[in-house]
Design a protein around this motif. Sequence first.
Motif, mmCIF file in Angstrom:
data_model
loop_
_atom_site.group_PDB
_atom_site.id
_atom_site.type_symbol
_atom_site.label_atom_id
_atom_site.label_comp_id
_atom_site.label_asym_id
_atom_site.label_seq_id
_atom_site.Cartn_x
_atom_site.Cartn_y
_atom_site.Cartn_z
ATOM 1 N N ILE A 49 0.538 -1.236 0.023
ATOM 2 C CA ILE A 49 0.020 -0.095 -0.006
ATOM 3 C C ILE A 49 0.916 1.014 0.074
ATOM 4 O O ILE A 49 1.672 1.442 0.826
ATOM 5 N N ASN A 50 0.712 2.086 -0.946
ATOM 6 C CA ASN A 50 1.692 3.274 -1.219
ATOM 7 C C ASN A 50 1.001 4.368 -0.217
ATOM 8 O O ASN A 50 -0.108 4.491 -0.200
ATOM 9 N N ALA A 51 1.797 4.772 0.719
ATOM 10 C CA ALA A 51 1.196 5.780 1.808
ATOM 11 C C ALA A 51 2.464 6.482 2.117
ATOM 12 O O ALA A 51 3.543 6.153 2.645
ATOM 13 N N ALA A 52 2.568 7.925 1.961
ATOM 14 C CA ALA A 52 3.497 8.957 2.426
ATOM 15 C C ALA A 52 3.542 9.035 3.853
ATOM 16 O O ALA A 52 2.921 9.806 4.387
ATOM 17 N N LEU A 53 4.248 8.068 4.580
ATOM 18 C CA LEU A 53 4.197 8.032 6.040
ATOM 19 C C LEU A 53 5.497 8.657 6.653
ATOM 20 O O LEU A 53 5.491 9.181 7.858
ATOM 21 N N ARG A 54 6.422 8.696 6.035
ATOM 22 C CA ARG A 54 7.791 8.903 6.776
ATOM 23 C C ARG A 54 8.445 10.334 6.379
ATOM 24 O O ARG A 54 8.290 10.791 5.388
ATOM 25 N N SER A 101 4.402 -6.029 8.079
ATOM 26 C CA SER A 101 5.875 -6.197 8.507
ATOM 27 C C SER A 101 6.450 -4.881 9.196
ATOM 28 O O SER A 101 5.981 -4.051 8.877
ATOM 29 N N ARG A 102 7.489 -5.426 10.075
ATOM 30 C CA ARG A 102 7.830 -4.284 11.010
ATOM 31 C C ARG A 102 9.298 -3.747 11.121
ATOM 32 O O ARG A 102 10.102 -4.843 10.500
ATOM 33 N N GLU A 103 9.618 -2.612 11.421
ATOM 34 C CA GLU A 103 10.802 -2.258 11.429
ATOM 35 C C GLU A 103 11.464 -2.464 12.716
ATOM 36 O O GLU A 103 10.824 -2.850 13.591
ATOM 37 N N GLU A 104 13.066 -2.559 13.179
ATOM 38 C CA GLU A 104 13.427 -2.631 14.511
ATOM 39 C C GLU A 104 12.665 -1.791 15.678
ATOM 40 O O GLU A 104 12.744 -2.318 16.487
ATOM 41 N N ASP A 105 12.431 -0.611 15.139
ATOM 42 C CA ASP A 105 11.573 0.269 16.036
ATOM 43 C C ASP A 105 10.227 -0.052 16.644
ATOM 44 O O ASP A 105 9.439 0.605 17.059
ATOM 45 N N ARG A 107 7.915 0.073 14.024
ATOM 46 C CA ARG A 107 6.857 1.012 13.035
ATOM 47 C C ARG A 107 6.846 -0.064 11.819
ATOM 48 O O ARG A 107 7.530 -1.035 11.641
ATOM 49 N N VAL A 108 5.589 0.151 11.129
ATOM 50 C CA VAL A 108 5.660 -0.466 10.092
ATOM 51 C C VAL A 108 6.411 -0.190 8.766
ATOM 52 O O VAL A 108 6.908 0.636 8.569
ATOM 53 N N SER A 109 6.843 -1.162 8.179
ATOM 54 C CA SER A 109 7.822 -1.165 7.153
ATOM 55 C C SER A 109 7.330 -0.631 5.842
ATOM 56 O O SER A 109 6.082 -0.966 5.649
ATOM 57 N N GLN A 110 8.247 -0.136 5.007
ATOM 58 C CA GLN A 110 7.779 0.184 3.765
ATOM 59 C C GLN A 110 9.155 -0.044 2.886
ATOM 60 O O GLN A 110 10.359 -0.223 3.213
ATOM 61 N N ARG A 111 8.877 -0.671 1.614
ATOM 62 C CA ARG A 111 9.677 -0.840 0.578
ATOM 63 C C ARG A 111 9.686 -0.179 -0.567
ATOM 64 O O ARG A 111 8.545 0.428 -1.209
ATOM 65 N N PRO A 112 10.602 -0.132 -1.463
ATOM 66 C CA PRO A 112 10.524 0.489 -2.927
ATOM 67 C C PRO A 112 9.680 -0.327 -3.593
ATOM 68 O O PRO A 112 9.822 -1.665 -3.832
ATOM 69 N N THR A 122 3.635 0.242 1.869
ATOM 70 C CA THR A 122 3.728 -0.381 3.141
ATOM 71 C C THR A 122 3.433 -1.453 2.991
ATOM 72 O O THR A 122 2.272 -1.890 2.325
ATOM 73 N N TYR A 123 3.840 -2.582 3.662
ATOM 74 C CA TYR A 123 3.502 -4.223 3.449
ATOM 75 C C TYR A 123 3.379 -5.150 4.589
ATOM 76 O O TYR A 123 3.725 -4.915 5.536
ATOM 77 N N ALA A 124 2.813 -6.169 4.134
ATOM 78 C CA ALA A 124 2.622 -7.410 5.285
ATOM 79 C C ALA A 124 3.080 -8.533 4.495
ATOM 80 O O ALA A 124 2.456 -9.226 3.722
ATOM 81 N N GLY A 125 4.425 -8.715 4.571
ATOM 82 C CA GLY A 125 5.164 -9.980 3.770
ATOM 83 C C GLY A 125 4.735 -9.757 2.160
ATOM 84 O O GLY A 125 4.818 -8.616 1.954
ATOM 85 N N ALA A 126 4.545 -10.948 1.537
ATOM 86 C CA ALA A 126 4.204 -10.797 0.122
ATOM 87 C C ALA A 126 2.876 -11.084 -0.047
ATOM 88 O O ALA A 126 2.221 -11.635 -0.910
ATOM 89 N N GLU A 127 1.933 -10.977 1.244
ATOM 90 C CA GLU A 127 0.510 -11.198 1.135
ATOM 91 C C GLU A 127 -0.289 -10.064 1.675
ATOM 92 O O GLU A 127 -1.189 -10.407 2.388
#
Lengths: 612, 292
Positions: A49-54, A101-105, A107-112, A122-127
């Motif tokens: 899910i694309n979202a400008a969060l950071r 999916s989460r970062e060390e801190d 928070r929710v992870s984001q990927r390119p 923003t993602y939850a694994g590949a599902e």
Amino acid sequence: MYEHDVIVVGAGGAGLRAAVAADEAGADVALVSKLHPVRSHTGAAEGGINAALREGDDWELHAYDTMKGSDYLADAPAVETLTQDSPEDTITLEHWGMPFSREEDGRVSQRPFGGLSFPRTTYAGAETGHHLLHVMYEQVVKRGIQVYDEWYVMDLATTDEDDPNERECHGVVAYDVQSGNVEGFKANDGVILATGGPGQAFDHTTNAVSCTGDGHAMAYRAGAPLEDMEFIQFHPTSLPSTGVLISEGVRGEGGILYNNDGERFMFEHGYANNDGELASRDVVARAELTEVQEGRGVNDEYVHLDMRHLGEERILDRLENILHLAEDFEGVDGLIEPMPVKPGQHYAMGGIEVDENGQTCIDGLYAAGECACVSVHGGNRLGGNALPELIVFGKRAGRHAAGDDLGEPQIRTGYGDDVEDETDTELPVQPGSAGLDGSGGVAADGGMTADAEGILERQVESAREHVDYLMEKDTGVQHAEIRQKLQNAMTDYVNVFRTEEGVKKALKLIRECREEYQDVYVDDPSRTFNTDLQQTIETRNLIDVAETIALGALVRNEFRGAHWRQENQIRDDENWLKHTLISWEEGEPKIFYRPVILEGEDKTYEPKDRSY
Amino acid sequence: MSTQQQEPEQPESQETPKDPEMKGAESPVDEKEKETGEIDQTTADETELEGETVLIKVFRYDPEVADKQEPRFDEFHVPFEKGMTVLDAVMYARDHYDSSLTFRHSCRQAVCGSDAFFVNGKQRLGCKTQMADLEHPVRIEPLPHQEVVKDLVVDMDHFYDQMHTVEPYLQQDDLPTGDLEEQRQSRENREKIKMSTRCIWCGACMSSCNIAAGDNEYLGPAAINKAYRFAMDDREDEEVKEHRLRIIEQEHGVWRCQTQFSCTEVCPKDIPLTEHIQELKREAVKKNLKFW
């Protein structure tokens, strides 16, 4: 007859989100879906899910990427709404418990992702879609929202004024798949179509068997225009034998595409010298097919997607699902060999013409999700922009239908003084109704005089007659034969590379399908769970939708986004900064155009060369 | 323009199920064969099957149609293609021989959970089961222990009811304030619940479970797994967790499980269901929650 304030047709991501929003706004809402909600095809979405969060990212960058990705055929007010609302609506999913999916801190992870200037997917694994669908259904359960599952909606109940802009929608007609009973569903405040994509119009598709464009076809026949239907996204990485999707996340994480000569062709053959594999989907899909056509494909059919170098740990952490898909559906172990991939029909950028509030030109009729065209995707959808569309515009449609004031929309809908008629194109065959095929769309008569109940009752009556007719007919053609012919025509001639001659052939074949459909019959004599009947009705919808795709592909003689035409291989901004609209008028498609809106809140998105 | 439709081919033979009790009330349980369901050593090699036809025997029942009121098996010879799944085979039979052959299916990629069937005596997802991995002929039946609606379609309502019983939604009203703040969750905690969130509600586990077959009120593996998914999620508070444990430790909850692992064995998403149930038992014991 059932009665609710708001009726939502379809219970995937957009439908569930619309229902929750309408419920929160105080409406009595019901979901009517041919599938149980958790079976919906949103569940197959993988990437995110694309979202400008950071920090470092903002909605304006997301809007810029989306406008560029759309090849300047998206409407800026729609894109700005999407990108402004997406962060909050994504976080809402997290608050509802979505297992991102989460970062060390923590928070929710984001990927390119392809075409993005910031890693904001923003993602939850590949599902991701599976989790989004389930978390949304959980909210429907929590709120006790009524679900009529395995009810197949056949048609809308609308008034029949000559001008579709004056029509009103009062409900839907559906049949209970389990019992075969046809019933009316009266909607006091609005009907929201959230029926997903029309991928089954094509032979090789990542879409589910249920993605038959039902909402598209119903709205079209009721008089709401379909917009930009020629823009079909072919995903660059589907498995060759089944069409099962391999997420763009693989390339997002660093997966590489190779041709049969072991060349990293995205760079070595100059398709995208900056972004390579992460160029926009249309660019990568064309590159792959060009490689195959020029003799550098593997087995003359596909290319290789290699992720082995990412290492087992990273693959298991972020892309585990991909390993299962490649193993189960192609017999390939992605940890020890590259995966075969080729372009497959994946997504329809176009759809039912709506404004930012999800409204069509017909009063009380809304659409949201893939079946709708706001338009946020224009000529090409960016990966990670479909799921935010579901939640943002599903929510808006739900709220608006329930009576919330969302302000005046910037986008206009329906035939009006700002459109231009199509006059130039010569059609190879007469499109539109072949005559006898029953359910024609709008209610029979008396638009101004009949009350809502009367209209609905008449429509129920006509649907019952239609079902009886199909069931009682003993001989003729079966839907499967017609559907296969239609799918082949679309995949052969309205695919990634299109020519005038080819598209005209497709229109002729579609016409043949229509004529054959006059003789269609349902062999299964049972009223109980008659999937033969359901698929027969779906096939009619596919014919209508396929025809609009082919018509759009014929009239738009340029190359923009996912739509490529051999005769004019340039983006022709002088003539084509406009949406294609096709509406059903007295049994025939009427084609017209509306200028694209490039003016946003504070700035204008000037069309630029789209290079990656 | 018109095309002449050929008569749909009749199934080549019909066979009465061995279980005469099976009058649509319940799908065949006696049919369960003593096989593990693992890839059979005796199966034909995929290359041997190429160019051949494969034989499937499909359970048929329709309460409305005279010659289908008595359950039977129809046989269909389906041309084999590399990569053919059980779902492909029944779709082929439906589209080419008998359009009344009825089953649920949608995504074809093991995520919608519609097409759990009883294939050669084991619960499996049709779309995820390769024909080449099975012993032939392939016998395809509806999920046992559920009422058959028609052919391979079973009534899922009871399954859904059990899923809803465990309050399947995150319960946390105390959300972070401020703009766009998510709840924090550690990677470890996300990993802890990851497998449990993969459930696609296909019902294979419930159908395989002997306890669920004998106790209609038993929550069953899928619903308990759903409860686990939330009970283990750190985003919920301790008192909610206790509330959840009270739901699943009641008479028809976790204590019914006799750790036979049948659910875990059939789960198409490899969720360690039995382990999850065991872990909840331990949690309940730790909290001194015992219904008896």
